[in-house]
Design an enzyme around this catalytic site. Sequence first.
Site, mmCIF file in Angstrom:
data_model
loop_
_atom_site.group_PDB
_atom_site.id
_atom_site.type_symbol
_atom_site.label_atom_id
_atom_site.label_comp_id
_atom_site.label_asym_id
_atom_site.label_seq_id
_atom_site.Cartn_x
_atom_site.Cartn_y
_atom_site.Cartn_z
ATOM 1 N N ARG A 1 23.415 21.478 35.143
ATOM 2 C CA ARG A 1 24.311 22.555 35.559
ATOM 3 C C ARG A 1 23.611 23.383 36.600
ATOM 4 O O ARG A 1 22.412 23.634 36.501
ATOM 5 C CB ARG A 1 24.628 23.472 34.371
ATOM 6 C CG ARG A 1 25.566 22.868 33.376
ATOM 7 C CD ARG A 1 25.678 23.737 32.140
ATOM 8 N NE ARG A 1 26.280 22.971 31.057
ATOM 9 C CZ ARG A 1 27.596 22.925 30.826
ATOM 10 N NH1 ARG A 1 28.430 23.644 31.546
ATOM 11 N NH2 ARG A 1 28.067 22.184 29.860
ATOM 12 N N LYS B 1 37.409 28.065 49.308
ATOM 13 C CA LYS B 1 37.438 28.389 50.735
ATOM 14 C C LYS B 1 36.694 27.334 51.570
ATOM 15 O O LYS B 1 37.166 26.922 52.617
ATOM 16 C CB LYS B 1 36.791 29.760 51.006
ATOM 17 C CG LYS B 1 37.518 30.929 50.406
ATOM 18 C CD LYS B 1 36.969 32.244 50.956
ATOM 19 C CE LYS B 1 35.507 32.472 50.602
ATOM 20 N NZ LYS B 1 35.259 32.641 49.157
ATOM 21 N N ARG C 1 31.533 23.588 34.649
ATOM 22 C CA ARG C 1 31.254 22.367 35.402
ATOM 23 C C ARG C 1 29.784 21.952 35.322
ATOM 24 O O ARG C 1 28.892 22.785 35.231
ATOM 25 C CB ARG C 1 31.729 22.502 36.851
ATOM 26 C CG ARG C 1 31.050 23.557 37.662
ATOM 27 C CD ARG C 1 31.789 23.750 38.999
ATOM 28 N NE ARG C 1 31.086 24.763 39.805
ATOM 29 C CZ ARG C 1 31.542 25.243 40.952
ATOM 30 N NH1 ARG C 1 32.686 24.814 41.436
ATOM 31 N NH2 ARG C 1 30.856 26.145 41.610
ATOM 32 N N ARG D 1 33.301 40.837 55.197
ATOM 33 C CA ARG D 1 33.223 40.924 53.748
ATOM 34 C C ARG D 1 33.572 42.322 53.239
ATOM 35 O O ARG D 1 33.805 42.509 52.043
ATOM 36 C CB ARG D 1 31.787 40.610 53.322
ATOM 37 C CG ARG D 1 31.667 39.539 52.275
ATOM 38 C CD ARG D 1 30.219 39.399 51.888
ATOM 39 N NE ARG D 1 29.624 38.187 52.405
ATOM 40 C CZ ARG D 1 29.727 36.995 51.817
ATOM 41 N NH1 ARG D 1 30.404 36.870 50.708
ATOM 42 N NH2 ARG D 1 29.146 35.953 52.345
ATOM 43 N N ARG E 1 29.864 37.744 40.236
ATOM 44 C CA ARG E 1 30.300 37.429 41.605
ATOM 45 C C ARG E 1 31.727 37.896 41.843
ATOM 46 O O ARG E 1 32.069 38.391 42.912
ATOM 47 C CB ARG E 1 30.195 35.916 41.876
ATOM 48 C CG ARG E 1 28.772 35.394 41.926
ATOM 49 C CD ARG E 1 28.667 34.108 42.754
ATOM 50 N NE ARG E 1 29.510 33.027 42.250
ATOM 51 C CZ ARG E 1 29.050 31.886 41.725
ATOM 52 N NH1 ARG E 1 27.768 31.672 41.630
ATOM 53 N NH2 ARG E 1 29.874 30.953 41.323
#
Length: 216
Positions: free
Chosen positions: A160, A13, A127, A88, A172
């Site tokens: 990380r 986003k 990642r 939200r 999340r």
Amino acid sequence: MRLILLGPPGAGKGTQAQRIVETHGIPQLSTGDMLRAAVAAQTEVGKRAKAVMDAGKLVSDEIVIAIVSERIDQPDCANGFILDGFPRTLVQADATEQMLAAKGLDLPTVIELKVDDEVLTERIAGRYTCANCGTGYHDDNLKPKVEGVCDKCGSTHFKRRPDDNRDTVVARLQTYYKETSPLIGYYYAKGKLQSVDGMADIDTVTADIEKILAKL
Ligand SMILES: [Zn+2]
């Protein structure tokens, strides 16, 4: 052009909002930024927000809506805005709709970035970056050419983000599905929902969003 971008954390986003800002010259409104600005400017509602935060409490929906309302009255929002991370919840969505209606404004167009949970989880959880130069890598699909050595600067130190692990990502996502995903049905029922494939590469997602914006 009034927009809401919807999608779970990690769906892209932020990146897409930034591109819309650059292409269309409308501001991206994040509730965190608006809150800080209202407090700094000591507006009426900013003072109320400060009192709540100083007491260590969470700012209520009512105060956030009032801050959003103040912000979109400013001249740079005359041609539209992107709401970032807000609303939200269904309660916030309903309050936002009423606030806009009171200004004679229609509902924003809602662009949903659809994701595959499993792929998104892998993408985020894998990642890491070079601790020296910040180059991004990934456990599965973007490894350094020589294992353990940064392609760009040769450093052997990597890091990380602590919240980029599987458990945190799953948590999340669960919060998103519980609180925010009901908005997808809410806006769909109002004929305001547009969806794009958030798993496509970044430029493709941007192009898909632009096709939607061209029709507005
Ligand atoms: Zn490096």
